[in-house]
Write a protein that holds these residues in place. Structure first.
Motif, short mmCIF file in Angstrom:
data_model
loop_
_atom_site.label_atom_id
_atom_site.label_comp_id
_atom_site.label_asym_id
_atom_site.label_seq_id
_atom_site.Cartn_x
_atom_site.Cartn_y
_atom_site.Cartn_z
N ILE A 124 2.00 10.45 -35.39
CA ILE A 124 2.18 9.16 -35.53
C ILE A 124 2.06 8.76 -37.02
CG2 ILE A 124 0.93 6.84 -35.07
CD1 ILE A 124 0.26 7.83 -32.23
N HIS A 125 0.98 9.22 -37.72
CA HIS A 125 0.88 8.88 -39.15
C HIS A 125 2.10 9.27 -40.01
CE1 HIS A 125 -3.14 7.27 -39.05
NE2 HIS A 125 -3.57 8.40 -38.53
N ASN A 129 -0.76 6.00 -47.07
CA ASN A 129 -0.76 6.82 -46.10
C ASN A 129 -1.55 8.39 -46.08
OD1 ASN A 129 1.01 5.52 -43.66
ND2 ASN A 129 2.00 5.27 -45.61
N ILE A 183 8.82 5.93 -41.78
CA ILE A 183 9.15 4.55 -41.57
C ILE A 183 8.92 3.46 -42.76
CG2 ILE A 183 9.01 2.35 -40.23
CD1 ILE A 183 8.29 4.13 -37.59
N GLU A 184 7.79 3.53 -43.48
CA GLU A 184 7.55 2.91 -44.67
C GLU A 184 8.12 3.29 -45.68
OE1 GLU A 184 3.28 2.64 -45.02
OE2 GLU A 184 2.83 1.56 -43.09
N SER A 225 5.52 -3.95 -44.73
CA SER A 225 4.61 -3.30 -43.72
C SER A 225 3.47 -2.46 -44.42
CB SER A 225 5.05 -2.42 -42.70
OG SER A 225 5.72 -1.13 -43.41
N ASN A 263 4.86 7.07 -39.10
CA ASN A 263 4.74 5.65 -39.86
C ASN A 263 4.93 5.68 -41.44
OD1 ASN A 263 3.93 4.37 -37.71
ND2 ASN A 263 1.60 4.52 -37.65
#
Length: 540
Positions: free
Chosen positions: A458-459, A384, A465-466, A514, A462
Motif C-alpha cells: 500500500i505504501h 513516504n 500515485i503521488e 495529496s 501510494n
C-alpha cells in the motif's frame, strides 16, 4: 380433369445477408419445382419476408403472415407452401398454433422438402409441436454460437462488422474467414486521427464543450468525409468511444490493448471521461464555462456564507481624451445570497474579477514555480520514505520470525521419527503438543507476514500515485506560462479545488494535491498596486 388447387408460397430469410446470398431465389426454385410435380396445383401468389427473424418476431408483427391470414379467410388459396416449415416461424409457443389455424380455416400447409403438415389426430399435433420446439432450440443455439464467436473475435482484436468509428478505415491484410473469403481489419486513418487528437486536446486541455467544438470545427472548415459537419452528438460519441485508446469493444467483450489502433493515450481519455462526468454532475473541479475572461468558475465561494459566487458583468460609457466614447465593461464575482438576503451574510456583495484573478494567478505561479524547482523524487521520498522503511522493517522481521518458527516445526517433525525408532528422549504425547503449538504459531506468523506485505504494498502504491501526481502538476507548471487563457482555466480548475474569499480579499484555498509539502503551505501575496497584504490559507 382434376380441380385446380390454388397455391400461395411464403419465402423468408432472417438476415439481409441471406438476401444477398440468394437464399430467397433458392427457396422459390424449390417451391416452383415442387408445384410442377403436382399437375393440378397452380401458383397463385408469392409472398416475401426479407430480413425477418421467425424467432424474435411474433406473427402479429409479421406483415406476411397477416396478409396470408386475410387471404385465407377470403378463400383466395387452398395450399400454403414453404421451402421448410421453419420458414413459418421458430417460436415453439406460437408457430404450431399458426399452422393449425390455417388448417382449421381450410388451407393445407406443405413444405417442399418435408411434405404436408397434418392435424388428423393427437399424434400429429404432438409431432407438430416437437418440430417447432426443435426449431426454436436450434435458433437459440445459433444465436448463442454467433454471439460467442463474435465475442471471441473481438477479444482477439478483430473487426466484426458494424459502423466504423471516425478516425479509422477498413483494410484487407490477407485474413480470411472459414469460407476462405478475405475479410477486413481496422486501421488508423491518419488524417482523421489528427482531427480526433484535436478534439481531445481542445476538450481536455482547453475546456471546450461539445457544442463549442462543433462550432470550432465548422469555423475551421473541418467536416466529415460525407461533407457534413460534426454535431455535438457526434462529438460526445467520439469523446466516450474507448476504441481511440486501442481497445475494441463489442457488448461485454473487449480486446486487449492494440498499439496500432491507439489514437489517444489512456490518461487523456480517462481525463476526458472525468470532465464529462463532472460537467454532468456540476462538480467544481471542472469549469462549466471557459469562454468568459475569468479564471475561477464554479470553484469560488463566499467565505462568510459559504455560497457559490457567480460571475456578473456590468459597465458604463466613458469618454476618452480625444472625445470618443467607449463602453467600459467590468466583471465581478457576486455573492447572490448577500444581495438577496441583506444582513444575513456579513461579507462583501462582490469582488472584482481583475483584482481577485490577479491574486489567484500570482499564487498559482508561485506554487507552480516551487513545484517546478523542486525534485519530485525528493518530495515523494520525504513524504513516504519513513513509512516505507518502517513497513519494510516490519515485513523483514515477520519474515525472519516465520522462517525461524518453520525450522523449529521441521525439527519437531524430524524428532518424531526418532521417537518412533526409540532414539529420542521425548515421548510422543509431549512432542505432539510441541508440534501443534508450533503449527499454530506458524499460521499466526504467516498472517502477520501477509499483513506486513500488504501494508508495504500500500505504501509503495501510494508513493507511485503521488509520484505520478507530482509529474502531472509539474507538467502544469511547465505549461502555465505559455498556454492560452482557456487552458489556464483548466489547469487552475485541476490544481485548485476551491477558493473561499473573505472581506478585503483574504483567501482560503484548497488544493487538489495529496503530498504533505503542499498540504501545509501558507504564503502571503501582496496585492498588485496596493499596500494590502491578503492572507492566503492553503489547505488540503
Amino acid at each position: 380433369m382434376e380441380n385446380v388447387v390454388r397455391v400461395d408460397c411464403l419465402y423468408r430469410v432472417s438476415t439481409i445477408g441471406q438476401v444477398e446470398k440468394n437464399d430467397i431465389p433458392m427457396q422459390r426454385e424449390f417451391c416452383r419445382a415442387f408445384i410442377a410435380e403436382h399437375p393440378n396445383w397452380k401458383l397463385e401468389k408469392e409472398v416475401y419476408e426479407k430480413g425477418v427473424s421467425g424467432f424474435k418476431k411474433s406473427a402479429k408483427e409479421r406483415d406476411a403472415i397477416q396478409e396470408l391470414r386475410r387471404d385465407a379467410v377470403e378463400g383466395k388459396f387452398d395450399i400454403l407452401l414453404v421451402y421448410m416449415f421453419d420458414r413459418l416461424g421458430r417460436k415453439d409457443d406460437e408457430t404450431p398454433f399458426i399452422v393449425e389455424w390455417f388448417v382449421r380455416n381450410g388451407v393445407e400447409v406443405w413444405s417442399a422438402t418435408e411434405g404436408q403438415q397434418r392435424f388428423d389426430n393427437h399424434v400429429d399435433k404432438l409431432f407438430n409441436y416437437i418440430r417447432y420446439w426443435q426449431a426454436s432450440g436450434e435458433s437459440i443455439k445459433t444465436s448463442v454460437r454467433t454471439k460467442t464467436r463474435l465475442e471471441q473475435l473481438t477479444e482477439s482484436g478483430f473487426y466484426t462488422g458494424g459502423s466504423i468509428a471516425y478516425g479509422y478505415r477498413l483494410d484487407k491484410r490477407g485474413r480470411t474467414n472459414k469460407r476462405n473469403k478475405e475479410v477486413f481489419d481496422l486501421a488508423i486513418d491518419e488524417d482523421a486521427a489528427k482531427i480526433i487528437q484535436l478534439i481531445f486536446q481542445k476538450y481536455v486541455n482547453e475546456g471546450y464543450g461539445a457544442q463549442r467544438l462543433s462550432r470550432y470545427l465548422e469555423e475551421k472548415k473541418i467536416r466529415k468525409p460525407n461533407g457534413k459537419n460534426f454535431p455535438n452528438t457526434s462529438i460526445n460519441r467520439i469523446i466516450k468511444n474507448p476504441i481511440y485508446t486501442g481497445v475494441i469493444r463489442n457488448g461485454d467483450a473487449q480486446s486487449a490493448f492494440i498499439p496500432e489502433l491507439q489514437i489517444i493515450d489512456q490518461e487523456t481519455f480517462d481525463r476526458a471521461q472525468k470532465i464529462m462526468s463532472d460537467r454532468t454532475t456540476h462538480h467544481a473541479e471542472t469549469p462549466l464555462n471557459l469562454k468568459g475572461q475569468s479564471l475561477l468558475v464554479g470553484n469560488i465561494f463566499c467565505g462568510h456564507c459559504k455560497n457559490r459566487l457567480t460571475l456578473t458583468t456590468g459597465g458604463r460609457n466613458r469618454v476618452r481624451k480625444d472625445g470618443s466614447i467607449y463602453h467600459d465593461v467590468r466583471a465581478r464575482y457576486q455573492c447572490h445570497y448577500n444581495v438577496r438576503h441583506p444582513g444575513e451574510c456579513d461579507g462583501q456583495s462582490g469582488y472584482g474579477v481583475k483584482k481577485l484573478d490577479g491574486i489567484i494567478d500570482r499564487i498559482v505561479r508561485y506554487q507552480l514555480s516551487k513545484i517546478s524547482a523542486a525534485s519530485g523524487e525528493d518530495i515523494v521520498a520525504k513524504q513516504n520514505q519513513k513509512a516505507i522503511e518502517l513497513a519494510k522493517a516490519r515485513y523483514h522481521l515477520a519474515t525472519m520470525q516465520l522462517a525461524e518458527k518453520q525450522r523449529e516445526l521441521v525439527d519437531y517433525q524430524n524428532e518424531g521419527i526418532k521417537v518412533i525408532r526409540g532414539q529420542s528422549k521425548f515421548d510422543m504425547e509431549f512432542l505432539n503438543e510441541l508440534v501443534s503449538k508450533a503449527k499454530a504459531e506458524v499460521a499466526e506468523l504467516e498472517a502477520t507476514v501477509d499483513a506486513a506485505k500488504e501494508e508495504l504494498d500500500i505504501h509503495l502504491v501510494n508513493a507511485d500515485i503521488e509520484r505520478k501526481e507530482y509529474e502531472k502538476i509539474k507538467t502544469w507548471a511547465d505549461l502555465y506560462d505559455n498556454c492560452n487563457f482557456a487552458a489556464k482555466k483548466m489547469i487552475i480548475s485541476q490544481f485548485i479545488k476551491s477558493v473561499y474569499v473573505y472581506r478585503d480579499y483574504t483567501l482560503e484555498i484548497e488544493f487538489n494535491v495529496s503530498f504533505e509539502e503542499f498540504r501545509t503551505m501558507a504564503t502571503e501575496c501582496q496585492d498588485q498596486g496596493t499596500n494590502e497584504q491578503p492572507l492566503v490559507y492553503i489547505t488540503a
